[in-house]
Motif scaffolding. Sequence first.
Motif, mmCIF file in Angstrom:
data_model
loop_
_atom_site.group_PDB
_atom_site.id
_atom_site.type_symbol
_atom_site.label_atom_id
_atom_site.label_comp_id
_atom_site.label_asym_id
_atom_site.label_seq_id
_atom_site.Cartn_x
_atom_site.Cartn_y
_atom_site.Cartn_z
ATOM 1 N N ASN A 77 0.996 -1.304 -0.044
ATOM 2 C CA ASN A 77 0.038 0.052 0.131
ATOM 3 C C ASN A 77 0.817 1.233 -0.017
ATOM 4 N N THR A 78 0.948 2.078 -0.956
ATOM 5 C CA THR A 78 1.819 3.230 -1.154
ATOM 6 C C THR A 78 1.173 4.415 0.021
ATOM 7 N N ASN A 79 0.140 4.307 0.325
ATOM 8 C CA ASN A 79 -0.235 5.173 1.548
ATOM 9 C C ASN A 79 0.224 4.277 2.875
ATOM 10 N N LEU A 80 1.219 4.699 3.388
ATOM 11 C CA LEU A 80 1.924 3.767 4.379
ATOM 12 C C LEU A 80 1.019 4.065 6.081
ATOM 13 N N SER A 81 0.590 5.103 5.890
ATOM 14 C CA SER A 81 -0.126 5.423 7.142
ATOM 15 C C SER A 81 -1.673 4.905 7.295
ATOM 16 N N GLU A 82 -2.024 4.438 6.011
ATOM 17 C CA GLU A 82 -3.335 3.829 5.896
ATOM 18 C C GLU A 82 -3.403 2.322 5.909
ATOM 19 N N PHE A 83 -4.568 1.662 6.525
ATOM 20 C CA PHE A 83 -5.000 0.247 6.409
ATOM 21 C C PHE A 83 -5.336 -0.030 5.127
ATOM 22 N N PRO A 84 -4.883 -1.286 4.395
ATOM 23 C CA PRO A 84 -4.005 -2.267 5.108
ATOM 24 C C PRO A 84 -2.552 -2.121 4.570
ATOM 25 N N ASP A 85 -1.758 -2.998 5.117
ATOM 26 C CA ASP A 85 -0.319 -2.746 4.661
ATOM 27 C C ASP A 85 -0.182 -3.203 3.250
ATOM 28 N N PHE A 86 -0.835 -4.473 2.685
ATOM 29 C CA PHE A 86 -0.680 -5.028 1.453
ATOM 30 C C PHE A 86 -1.975 -5.282 0.821
ATOM 31 N N LEU A 87 -2.210 -4.740 -0.338
ATOM 32 C CA LEU A 87 -3.510 -4.808 -1.227
ATOM 33 C C LEU A 87 -3.465 -6.143 -1.940
ATOM 34 N N LEU A 88 -4.651 -6.748 -2.059
ATOM 35 C CA LEU A 88 -4.986 -7.875 -3.183
ATOM 36 C C LEU A 88 -6.094 -7.567 -4.254
ATOM 37 N N GLU A 89 -6.008 -8.236 -5.153
ATOM 38 C CA GLU A 89 -7.135 -8.224 -5.956
ATOM 39 C C GLU A 89 -8.389 -7.937 -5.413
ATOM 40 N N ASP A 90 -8.696 -9.097 -4.445
ATOM 41 C CA ASP A 90 -10.143 -9.082 -3.895
ATOM 42 C C ASP A 90 -10.073 -9.083 -2.262
ATOM 43 N N GLY A 91 -8.792 -8.530 -1.872
ATOM 44 C CA GLY A 91 -8.656 -8.257 -0.349
ATOM 45 C C GLY A 91 -7.293 -7.699 0.248
ATOM 46 N N TYR A 92 -6.858 -8.177 1.071
ATOM 47 C CA TYR A 92 -5.625 -7.406 1.892
ATOM 48 C C TYR A 92 -4.919 -8.327 2.687
ATOM 49 N N ILE A 93 -3.837 -7.865 3.174
ATOM 50 C CA ILE A 93 -2.910 -8.494 4.086
ATOM 51 C C ILE A 93 -2.393 -7.306 5.109
ATOM 52 N N GLU A 94 -2.816 -7.822 6.471
ATOM 53 C CA GLU A 94 -2.633 -6.541 7.451
ATOM 54 C C GLU A 94 -1.649 -7.124 8.331
#
Length: 300
Positions: A77-94
């Motif tokens: 996630n290029t917005n380091l201060s925002e949730f989540p840490d990593f983006l997926l096509e259909d979700g995320y990894i925090e």
Amino acid sequence: MKRGEKEKEALNKIRKFLFCGMLSIPYKCDGKTAYECSVEEFKNNYFKYINNKGNFYGFDNDDFVEILNAIRTAKENTNLSEFPDFLLEDGYIEHFQITASRENRKGSAEKIDVSIFKKKINNEVNEFYKYCNEKPSYNQVRSKRWIRNNLPEYSYENLVFSFKSNFEKHLKSLEKYKGEKDLSIFLIENEEVNLEMYENSYKDMENLRCDYPQRQEHFIRYMLSRDKNMLNYIYNFKDKIKYIIYFYEENFEVIKVENIPELFKDLRNEYIILPRKIYGTYVVANLSKPFSLRSDNEQE
């Protein structure tokens, strides 16, 4: 360490565990690594890209391919201060970390103590480097060490507090998140080795002698997959979180949350969790080697 670096480091280590062989070189199939192939190519040949690292609990084959694909394709996630840490096509990894030391808004007692210790020895480390540079020695390895003792108090109760408070803090961030949530993954990191676990294999044999051999499990660190208490807690959030990745220094575990009750069929015994008596040793070493810009063909 800069914001976002710890998260990337954790995910990259897991990727190396999964998709790399010796010297951290990725496996290839048809000339492509797991990071270079398409989703379809990976799904058809995933077994050719992976190592045997990691422990997976509550998975069928489709789940296994899904979590592998998520780990390999996650984007920072290029917005380091925002949730989540990593983006997926259909979700995320925090990502977040837990500790067995006391924790408050200033951080964990463990990290604070490590930071104070490193600041304390920093001048001595620099003086050692300076001395070695000014007075090289070509026939011996010189080293210096420091012991970090009088460590913070560690306990399972502290770990439970840290786990739950961080878990629920990130759930609140999840509730505000407007992005894709179908594939919801929490990456929980524990870099400490201050708790150990013993399987209570003999609890039902207190009044009888039974000489059947027992293969009692013993871990020198905390293992989430063996902790029924915390697994039951996580199961309460099965409608919000699909997978838990528990990462530690040597390996990682992945748990499918909705299948936690099935795990208990094989997880028959409780585990005794106790703090370890440890201390930290920090070592720096120097070996000087003569160097010349003159080529071998040059004469004296």
